[in-house]
Scaffold this motif. Structure first.
Motif, PDB file in Angstrom:
ATOM      1  N   ALA A  14      -5.042 -15.656  -0.862  1.00 14.58           N
ATOM      2  CA  ALA A  14      -4.139 -15.506  -0.706  1.00 14.58           C
ATOM      3  C   ALA A  14      -4.108 -17.547  -0.275  1.00 14.58           C
ATOM      4  O   ALA A  14      -2.605 -17.678  -0.403  1.00 14.58           O
ATOM      5  CB  ALA A  14      -3.399 -14.219  -0.275  1.00 14.58           C
ATOM      6  N   SER A  15      -4.541 -18.089   0.363  1.00 12.78           N
ATOM      7  CA  SER A  15      -4.890 -19.094   1.126  1.00 12.78           C
ATOM      8  C   SER A  15      -4.718 -20.290   0.849  1.00 12.78           C
ATOM      9  O   SER A  15      -4.882 -21.679   1.538  1.00 12.78           O
ATOM     10  CB  SER A  15      -4.491 -19.100   2.590  1.00 12.78           C
ATOM     11  N   ASN A 129      -8.190  -5.784  11.417  1.00 17.96           N
ATOM     12  CA  ASN A 129      -7.014  -6.512  12.669  1.00 17.96           C
ATOM     13  C   ASN A 129      -6.290  -6.860  12.214  1.00 17.96           C
ATOM     14  O   ASN A 129      -5.870  -7.601  11.522  1.00 17.96           O
ATOM     15  CB  ASN A 129      -7.982  -7.338  13.467  1.00 17.96           C
ATOM     16  N   ALA A 130      -4.882  -5.814  12.364  1.00 19.91           N
ATOM     17  CA  ALA A 130      -4.003  -6.397  12.567  1.00 19.91           C
ATOM     18  C   ALA A 130      -2.489  -6.644  13.446  1.00 19.91           C
ATOM     19  O   ALA A 130      -2.283  -5.503  14.170  1.00 19.91           O
ATOM     20  CB  ALA A 130      -3.209  -5.777  11.151  1.00 19.91           C
ATOM     21  N   VAL A 131      -2.765  -7.154  13.813  1.00 22.79           N
ATOM     22  CA  VAL A 131      -1.903  -7.697  15.195  1.00 22.79           C
ATOM     23  C   VAL A 131       0.128  -7.294  15.088  1.00 22.79           C
ATOM     24  O   VAL A 131       0.291  -8.501  14.681  1.00 22.79           O
ATOM     25  CB  VAL A 131      -1.883  -8.774  15.780  1.00 22.79           C
ATOM     26  N   VAL A 157     -25.378  -7.282  10.550  1.00 19.67           N
ATOM     27  CA  VAL A 157     -24.462  -8.906  10.566  1.00 19.67           C
ATOM     28  C   VAL A 157     -22.849  -8.764  11.048  1.00 19.67           C
ATOM     29  O   VAL A 157     -22.946  -6.942  10.572  1.00 19.67           O
ATOM     30  CB  VAL A 157     -23.988  -9.554   9.451  1.00 19.67           C
ATOM     31  N   THR A 158     -21.667  -8.731  10.986  1.00 17.42           N
ATOM     32  CA  THR A 158     -20.148  -8.149  10.847  1.00 17.42           C
ATOM     33  C   THR A 158     -19.153  -9.744  10.696  1.00 17.42           C
ATOM     34  O   THR A 158     -19.399 -10.683  10.896  1.00 17.42           O
ATOM     35  CB  THR A 158     -19.528  -8.489  13.183  1.00 17.42           C
ATOM     36  N   LEU A 159     -18.502  -9.197   9.752  1.00 17.66           N
ATOM     37  CA  LEU A 159     -17.272  -9.949   9.343  1.00 17.66           C
ATOM     38  C   LEU A 159     -15.677  -9.344  10.110  1.00 17.66           C
ATOM     39  O   LEU A 159     -15.832  -8.434  10.368  1.00 17.66           O
ATOM     40  CB  LEU A 159     -17.502  -9.658   8.090  1.00 17.66           C
ATOM     41  N   LYS A 160     -14.860 -10.230   9.874  1.00 19.98           N
ATOM     42  CA  LYS A 160     -14.059  -9.110  10.482  1.00 19.98           C
ATOM     43  C   LYS A 160     -12.347 -10.002   9.439  1.00 19.98           C
ATOM     44  O   LYS A 160     -12.273 -11.596   9.035  1.00 19.98           O
ATOM     45  CB  LYS A 160     -13.203 -10.173  12.064  1.00 19.98           C
ATOM     46  N   ALA A 161     -12.165  -9.320   9.417  1.00 20.56           N
ATOM     47  CA  ALA A 161     -10.757 -10.192   8.588  1.00 20.56           C
ATOM     48  C   ALA A 161      -9.261  -9.187   8.830  1.00 20.56           C
ATOM     49  O   ALA A 161      -9.071  -8.664  10.024  1.00 20.56           O
ATOM     50  CB  ALA A 161     -10.510  -9.074   6.786  1.00 20.56           C
ATOM     51  N   GLU A 162      -8.236 -10.666   9.460  1.00 17.67           N
ATOM     52  CA  GLU A 162      -7.591 -10.122  10.164  1.00 17.67           C
ATOM     53  C   GLU A 162      -5.857 -10.779  10.142  1.00 17.67           C
ATOM     54  O   GLU A 162      -5.914 -11.868   9.184  1.00 17.67           O
ATOM     55  CB  GLU A 162      -7.816 -10.582  11.497  1.00 17.67           C
ATOM     56  N   ILE A 163      -4.814 -10.875  10.314  1.00 15.14           N
ATOM     57  CA  ILE A 163      -3.980 -10.612   9.884  1.00 15.14           C
ATOM     58  C   ILE A 163      -2.923 -10.212  11.324  1.00 15.14           C
ATOM     59  O   ILE A 163      -2.916  -9.549  12.341  1.00 15.14           O
ATOM     60  CB  ILE A 163      -2.521  -9.860   9.072  1.00 15.14           C
ATOM     61  N   ASP A 168       9.340  -9.028   9.088  1.00 15.91           N
ATOM     62  CA  ASP A 168       9.905  -9.411   7.767  1.00 15.91           C
ATOM     63  C   ASP A 168       8.838  -8.249   7.058  1.00 15.91           C
ATOM     64  O   ASP A 168       8.025  -8.404   6.688  1.00 15.91           O
ATOM     65  CB  ASP A 168       9.521 -10.744   7.270  1.00 15.91           C
ATOM     66  N   PRO A 169       9.887  -7.316   6.962  1.00 17.13           N
ATOM     67  CA  PRO A 169       9.625  -6.264   6.137  1.00 17.13           C
ATOM     68  C   PRO A 169       8.804  -6.433   4.643  1.00 17.13           C
ATOM     69  O   PRO A 169       7.387  -5.609   4.445  1.00 17.13           O
ATOM     70  CB  PRO A 169      11.172  -4.994   5.675  1.00 17.13           C
ATOM     71  N   VAL A 170       9.420  -7.649   3.749  1.00 17.84           N
ATOM     72  CA  VAL A 170       9.099  -7.796   2.365  1.00 17.84           C
ATOM     73  C   VAL A 170       7.252  -8.613   2.819  1.00 17.84           C
ATOM     74  O   VAL A 170       6.470  -7.702   2.061  1.00 17.84           O
ATOM     75  CB  VAL A 170       9.631  -8.316   1.908  1.00 17.84           C
ATOM     76  N   ARG A 171       7.632  -9.378   3.982  1.00 23.02           N
ATOM     77  CA  ARG A 171       6.032  -9.982   4.102  1.00 23.02           C
ATOM     78  C   ARG A 171       5.122  -9.134   4.494  1.00 23.02           C
ATOM     79  O   ARG A 171       3.589  -9.303   4.211  1.00 23.02           O
ATOM     80  CB  ARG A 171       6.344 -11.026   5.270  1.00 23.02           C
ATOM     81  N   ASP A 172       5.483  -8.789   5.565  1.00 22.11           N
ATOM     82  CA  ASP A 172       4.371  -7.155   6.723  1.00 22.11           C
ATOM     83  C   ASP A 172       3.307  -6.825   5.300  1.00 22.11           C
ATOM     84  O   ASP A 172       2.047  -6.479   5.141  1.00 22.11           O
ATOM     85  CB  ASP A 172       4.892  -6.789   7.270  1.00 22.11           C
ATOM     86  N   ARG A 173       4.815  -5.943   4.127  1.00 22.63           N
ATOM     87  CA  ARG A 173       3.395  -4.995   3.293  1.00 22.63           C
ATOM     88  C   ARG A 173       2.648  -5.937   2.281  1.00 22.63           C
ATOM     89  O   ARG A 173       1.476  -5.393   2.434  1.00 22.63           O
ATOM     90  CB  ARG A 173       4.972  -4.439   2.503  1.00 22.63           C
ATOM     91  N   GLU A 174       3.560  -7.508   1.811  1.00 21.77           N
ATOM     92  CA  GLU A 174       2.401  -8.438   1.204  1.00 21.77           C
ATOM     93  C   GLU A 174       1.455  -8.300   2.171  1.00 21.77           C
ATOM     94  O   GLU A 174       0.509  -8.837   1.903  1.00 21.77           O
ATOM     95  CB  GLU A 174       3.103  -9.244   1.339  1.00 21.77           C
ATOM     96  N   LEU A 175       1.704  -9.156   3.268  1.00 21.63           N
ATOM     97  CA  LEU A 175      -0.400  -9.001   3.770  1.00 21.63           C
ATOM     98  C   LEU A 175      -0.463  -8.605   4.202  1.00 21.63           C
ATOM     99  O   LEU A 175      -2.002  -8.639   4.352  1.00 21.63           O
ATOM    100  CB  LEU A 175       0.839 -10.013   5.574  1.00 21.63           C
ATOM    101  N   VAL A 176      -0.335  -6.672   4.211  1.00 21.78           N
ATOM    102  CA  VAL A 176      -1.721  -5.429   4.584  1.00 21.78           C
ATOM    103  C   VAL A 176      -2.262  -5.620   3.392  1.00 21.78           C
ATOM    104  O   VAL A 176      -2.998  -5.240   3.066  1.00 21.78           O
ATOM    105  CB  VAL A 176      -0.925  -4.384   5.077  1.00 21.78           C
ATOM    106  N   ASP A 177      -0.976  -5.610   1.748  1.00 21.78           N
ATOM    107  CA  ASP A 177      -2.038  -5.308   0.858  1.00 21.78           C
ATOM    108  C   ASP A 177      -3.284  -6.549   0.921  1.00 21.78           C
ATOM    109  O   ASP A 177      -4.243  -6.084   0.238  1.00 21.78           O
ATOM    110  CB  ASP A 177      -1.312  -5.691  -0.795  1.00 21.78           C
TER     111      ASP A 177
END
Length: 390
Positions: A14-15, A129-131, A157-163, A168-177
């Motif tokens: 996405a980035s 991780n979702a802060v 091995v350890t991987l980490k995915a975080e946001i 913002d309700p709409v943006r947060d739903r996109e972020l968690v997806d």
């Protein structure tokens, strides 16, 4: 955004603004990305350093390497001698050579068995991780560090995915997806980084309602065994334990009490709520849920409660909560219009249970579900996904 020492950034679809090299999807190498700070980031945390006692000859014996070498040497050496004996016709000592060959083959078999056992014990850790800064950045960072220390000490091995949730309700739903997509992608990367690993440890650190939605996006049909870990509620060690599995499992444990399905006065009979009082709050929990149901026009409520303040911290109990909740939901005498209408779940207790319930209950029809968790500061239940108007 800063990264802990030793972390290595992987990528986020996405980035991506630019990249060099082939994509992992095409069987190529790592992707170099330019990232925005408001999108999921996937990093390789690495593995903790092994203690001295686990190095050297002891490690070689533990993974079967030394045993295989000794067995192969013994079997090969005495097989050669036995062959010479047959070729020259010298019978003295031939039986001893044959016995030594057999012993060497047995030692070799033991070595391969040790290697198989060692590889079956390999684990890959994935920290998700979702802060939510509104619920306390310091606490979120503490949980994140605890998860890193645990995974580095227990996984190959350890991987980490975080946001970081935006508010913002709409943006947060996109972020968690997107976070769920990164988590699923991390399991694919894990298979490449540690192909011999037999288990994947998912360690979520996030609010309960976000965890439920993450689980709904992850689903429960995974090829590998995915164990969701939970932070211990006491001072036990290690800090996290394998709490539940994303896969559906057959468990006989029934740690909860299922209350009778009740109608909520004035509610919409096509809307139904499932509520889990896992911390034995009793009437305080029920009254707050009923109040929230009335405010949101929910017509049905199914309540399950735990008689103790804490659940027993083992996989049998946690899986029992998941299975019992799903069975109670399936068996509830709801009208057809309620089954096809809107669903709500009011959560309390462990994050691992919220993830697993999302995977089991909401994965088939995530659009029907809204998860709620209590915000003690505002004294209200907050939804996720939240409606655009809040």
């Amino acid at each position: 955004m800063s990264y802990a020492s030793g972390h290595r950034r992987i990528w986020s679809d996405a980035s991506v603004k630019s990249w060099t090299g082939p994509s992992l999807r095409d069987g190529g190498g790592l992707v170099t990305t330019v990232e925005r700070s408001d999108t999921p980031r996937l990093t390789v945390v690495g593995a903790g350093e092994q203690p001295v006692s686990a190095q050297g000859l002891r490690a070689l014996v533990a993974d079967g390497s030394a045993v295989i070498a000794v067995g192969g040497l013994v079997a090969g050496t005495f097989l050669t001698e036995a062959g010479k004996s047959l070729m020259t016709g010298e019978k003295p000592g031939r039986l001893g050579f044959v016995v030594a060959v057999v012993v060497g083959l047995i030692v070799l078999a033991v070595g391969f068995w040790l290697r198989h056992r060692a590889r079956m014990g390999l684990r890959v850790g994935i920290i998700v991780n979702a802060v939510d800064v509104h619920r306390g950045r310091a606490r979120a960072e503490q949980r994140n560090q605890q998860a890193e220390r645990f995974s580095q000490g227990s996984a190959a091995v350890t991987l980490k995915a975080e946001i970081e949730l935006s508010g913002d309700p709409v943006r947060d739903r996109e972020l968690v997806d997107l976070l769920a997509e990164e988590t699923l992608r991390a399991t694919t990367i894990a298979e490449r980084l540690a192909p011999d690993a037999a288990h994947v440890n998912v360690i979520p650190t996030m609010p309960l309602h976000v965890a439920f939605w993450l689980g709904a996006r992850l689903g429960y049909t995974h090829a590998q065994h995915v164990a969701v870990h939970e932070l211990r509620q006491d001072t036990g060690s290690p800090a996290f334990f394998a709490a539940t599995s994303l896969r559906a499992v057959d468990v006989k444990a029934a740690p909860l009490t299922v209350e009778r399905l009740e109608a909520v006065d004035g509610g919409d009979m096509t809307k139904v709520a499932l509520a889990l009082d896992l911390q034995s709050r009793g009437d305080q929990f029920r009254d707050a849920v009923v109040k929230a149901c009335r405010e949101r026009g929910i017509g049905w409520l199914l309540l399950l409660r735990n008689e103790n303040r804490l659940l027993k911290q083992d996989m049998k109990t946690f899986n029992g909560v998941i299975s019992q909740t799903c069975d109670a939901w399936d068996a509830a005498p709801l009208p057809a219009e309620a089954r096809t209408g809107r669903h709500a779940i009011f959560l309390s207790g462990p994050v691992a249970i919220a993830v697993a319930l999302g995977a089991r209950l909401a994965a088939p029809t995530p659009g029907q579900w809204t998860a709620y968790t209590f915000n003690p500061v505002a004294n209200v239940y907050e939804p996720f996904p939240a409606p655009p108007n809040g």
